[in-house]
Design a protein around this motif. Structure first.
Motif, PDB file in Angstrom:
ATOM      1  N   THR A  17      35.861  14.732 132.672  1.00 15.95           N
ATOM      2  CA  THR A  17      35.858  13.527 133.505  1.00 15.95           C
ATOM      3  C   THR A  17      36.684  13.687 134.771  1.00 15.95           C
ATOM      4  OG1 THR A  17      37.743  12.657 132.261  1.00 15.95           O
ATOM      5  CG2 THR A  17      35.547  12.054 131.480  1.00 15.95           C
ATOM      6  N   HIS A  20      35.191  13.278 138.133  1.00 18.14           N
ATOM      7  CA  HIS A  20      34.561  11.993 138.444  1.00 18.14           C
ATOM      8  C   HIS A  20      35.562  10.850 138.554  1.00 18.14           C
ATOM      9  CE1 HIS A  20      30.595  13.769 137.550  1.00 18.14           C
ATOM     10  NE2 HIS A  20      31.211  14.381 136.552  1.00 18.14           N
ATOM     11  N   PHE A  23      35.907   8.641 141.796  1.00 13.45           N
ATOM     12  CA  PHE A  23      34.817   7.688 142.027  1.00 13.45           C
ATOM     13  C   PHE A  23      35.178   6.327 141.451  1.00 13.45           C
ATOM     14  CE2 PHE A  23      30.976   5.544 140.586  1.00 13.45           C
ATOM     15  CZ  PHE A  23      30.172   5.578 141.713  1.00 13.45           C
ATOM     16  N   TYR A  24      35.862   6.306 140.305  1.00 15.64           N
ATOM     17  CA  TYR A  24      36.187   5.067 139.625  1.00 15.64           C
ATOM     18  C   TYR A  24      37.562   4.530 140.018  1.00 15.64           C
ATOM     19  CZ  TYR A  24      32.157   6.301 136.776  1.00 15.64           C
ATOM     20  OH  TYR A  24      30.883   6.631 136.372  1.00 15.64           O
ATOM     21  N   VAL A 167      25.683  12.862 135.523  1.00 10.04           N
ATOM     22  CA  VAL A 167      25.068  12.110 136.613  1.00 10.04           C
ATOM     23  C   VAL A 167      23.733  12.772 136.937  1.00 10.04           C
ATOM     24  CG1 VAL A 167      25.264  11.359 139.007  1.00 10.04           C
ATOM     25  CG2 VAL A 167      27.299  11.434 137.553  1.00 10.04           C
ATOM     26  N   ASP A 170      22.473  11.002 141.754  1.00 10.16           N
ATOM     27  CA  ASP A 170      23.719  10.826 142.489  1.00 10.16           C
ATOM     28  C   ASP A 170      23.426  10.185 143.844  1.00 10.16           C
ATOM     29  OD1 ASP A 170      26.295  10.883 143.314  1.00 10.16           O
ATOM     30  OD2 ASP A 170      26.480  13.061 143.448  1.00 10.16           O
TER      31      ASP A 170
END
Length: 582
Positions: A17, A20, A23-24, A167, A170
């Motif tokens: 993770t 990524h 992104f969050y 993903v 994207d």
């Protein structure tokens, strides 16, 4: 060894993770760690905030999950193993499938994996965990879960194979369509008429609690459970101020009202205590988008053509279902045929036939749950407000006029035919509404509803005969005092009596079931609850025929089953053990 350690750190930073997280986290999402190789949230992380996620980022390099709805992100899960697919999503929510997409780990029978669709929510918009589409077995095909796994997480799918969330599309985040927003909107706290706070004066708290308990104790047949539900949460909060046991005082008040449903009241008290701890001074209700959606359905149903002999009855039943949803603060309802019959002002047999036609037409979605089912009203793609009336009168729907006080389910439309004159039924109510909407001639009305002009004229003649309509120069207009007149007609011509007789008859039937089987030692399919929400002790399977058993279980639906389901669904969404089996 040091070189190998650095290599492992670099590999971890570009896999899992970690790649990524930005992104969050940059969007202000709350991301929590999960146990290695699973979708289970790590113990103690359920209360994390977005700040915790940022400051403890190093704990999110393995499996991690997003708290759905935080950071203005919405994740809709398409569960392939239960039959979910992009096609199903597109069918239910057209135009909603083009957005960022993550592939999940459980496949369907053909090996196609599930998906997560990620959307950008409007500022300030809140969502709630809920199932959007179920399959024939009642298991979720498309849902909004409390948490959504991040890409890079690894877990075993339903087939036991370890896979990675990836993903697969994207692209930029797209906003959800208005229909999807209305479906996922979280239920909001509706201000209570009797709020209670921790700093309330004890003397005032005692006065208010005594008042609430008196209201519960004074409630009679037909309103007892609704009154109890309305005041239970504020009563629980006042008990907390006074140090009293809410279960004892609420149960006592319920018994003083004549209630004889110990299992229902026990469940209701537990529910009130649980909700009082999480709700800010009120009860849960629908958000504005969901309310607007139901209001649009009600407006459409009121002014749509509804052709054919059964059209007026179907109209009334559909409006009764919508009204139940609005009153209960839900987008679906578990009310049985008897309660719907009372709301619609028609017989149980008529409701049963209308429900079947509405389901076949796609206007009611039946959601099968574990031990009962609920019905969700919906519009078809062509059922838009801009097409519900001819162009001549499309903009002429009155608001706030004299017709608004004569509800399409008013008891005046249940006036029976007697030797003193013709009755007033659903067709009269439909034409009355359409006259209010601007269709003022028999020809225009007959063309719109698809009925013969002479038949429409007879119906209009009856409305004119009782002075609800007046005819001037060949056009019909509603009476200026239509609201007051409708109340008098319902009482004077027997509409009130018919509705009261029907309600009493259904209640007597429920009472006879209760008395007949009160002393039986065994239970049939656990407790059987009828459409009034009254529990009926049950009998040994062998003492009833298979046909009787099937009829009882199919017909007697009610509040205790719905409460049980909501409680188990809450446990499921929180990741706790539950009895739903999925």
């Amino acid at each position: 060894m040091r070189t190998e350690g650095l290599a492992a750190v670099k590999e971890q930073a570009t896999s899992g993770t970690s790649a990524h997280l930005d992104f969050y986290l940059d969007r202000g999402c709350t991301v929590v760690p999960c146990r290695t190789g699973t979708k289970q949230i790590r113990k103690g992380s359920g209360e994390w905030t977005a700040e915790d996620s940022r400051t403890r980022r190093d704990e999110l390099c393995g499996n991690a999950a997003l708290r759905n709805g935080t950071g203005s992100l919405l994740v809709v899960d398409i569960d392939a193993k239960n039959g979910g697919s992009l096609d199903v999503m597109a069918e239910w929510f057209p135009g909603s499938t083009l957005t960022r997409t993550v592939q999940t780990v459980s496949p369907d029978e053909h090996g196609r994996l599930g998906l997560q669709l990620v959307y950008a929510l409007p500022d300030g918009f809140t969502i709630g965990p809920k199932v959007l589409v179920r399959n024939a077995k009642g298991t979720p095909m498309i849902e909004v879960a409390a948490f959504a796994m991040l890409p890079g997480s690894r877990a075993r799918g339903a087939d036991g194979v370890m896979r990675t969330y990836e993903v697969v599309r994207d692209i930029s985040l797209y906003p959800p369509t208005p229909e999807l927003l209305a479906a996922v909107e979280g239920r909001v706290v509706v201000e209570s008429a009797e709020p209670a706070t921790a700093d309330v004066d004890p003397a005032e708290a005692r006065t208010r609690l005594d008042g609430l308990l008196a209201r519960i104790a004074a409630a009679g047949d037909g309103q007892r459970n609704d009154v109890f539900t309305q005041y239970a949460i504020p009563a629980v909060r006042l008990c907390a101020v006074l140090g009293e046991d809410p279960e004892t005082v609420l149960t006592t008040a319920y018994e003083q009202s004549g209630g004889v449903e110990p299992r229902w009241v026990k469940s209701a008290v537990r529910s009130a205590i649980r909700r009082a701890a999480v709700e800010d001074g009120g009860r849960l209700g629908l958000g504005p988008l969901a309310v607007d959606s139901l209001d649009r359905m009600r407006t459409w149903a009121r002014y749509a053509p509804w052709p054919g002999q059964s059209g007026p009855s179907d109209r009334r039943v559909f409006l009764a279902v919508i009204g139940a949803c609005l009153e209960q603060g839900r987008t679906d309802t578990g009310l049985g045929k008897r309660k719907l019959a009372i709301r619609a002002g028609v017989s149980e047999e008529t409701v049963e036939a209308s429900l079947k036609r509405l389901e076949d037409a796609g206007r009611l979605e039946v959601l099968p749950l574990e031990r009962f089912h609920v019905r969700r009203p919906q519009l078809l793609p062509d059922d838009t407000n801009t097409h519900m009336l001819p162009p001549l009168v499309r903009e002429n729907i009155y608001t706030g006029n004299t017709c608004e006080g004569v509800d399409p389910l008013h008891m005046v439309w249940s006036v029976p035919k007697t030797d003193k004159g013709l009755g007033l039924d659903g067709r009269h109510g439909q034409l009355f509404d359409l006259v209010c909407a601007g269709l003022t001639t028999a020809r225009a009305l007959s063309d719109y509803v698809g009925s013969r002009q002479d038949s429409v004229k007879r119906t209009l003649g009856r409305l004119t005969e009782v002075y609800l309509l007046a005819k001037i120069d060949g056009a019909y207009i509603p009476a200026a005092n239509a609201t007051e007149l409708a109340d008098r007609l319902a009482l004077g011509l027997g509409g009130v009596e018919v509705c009261a007789h029907r309600e009493n008859r259904y209640r007597d039937e429920a009472k006879r079931w209760s008395e007949e089987f009160a002393n039986q030692p065994n239970e049939l399919r656990d407790w059987i609850i009828d459409g009034y929400g009254e529990s009926s002790p049950t009998v040994d399977d062998e003492q009833l025929s298979a046909q009787d058993q099937a009829r009882i279980v199919a017909e007697l639906e009610g509040d205790e089953r719905r409460d049980w389901y909501e409680e188990q669904e809450l446990y499921r969404l929180m990741g706790q053990p539950n009895e739903l089996g999925y």
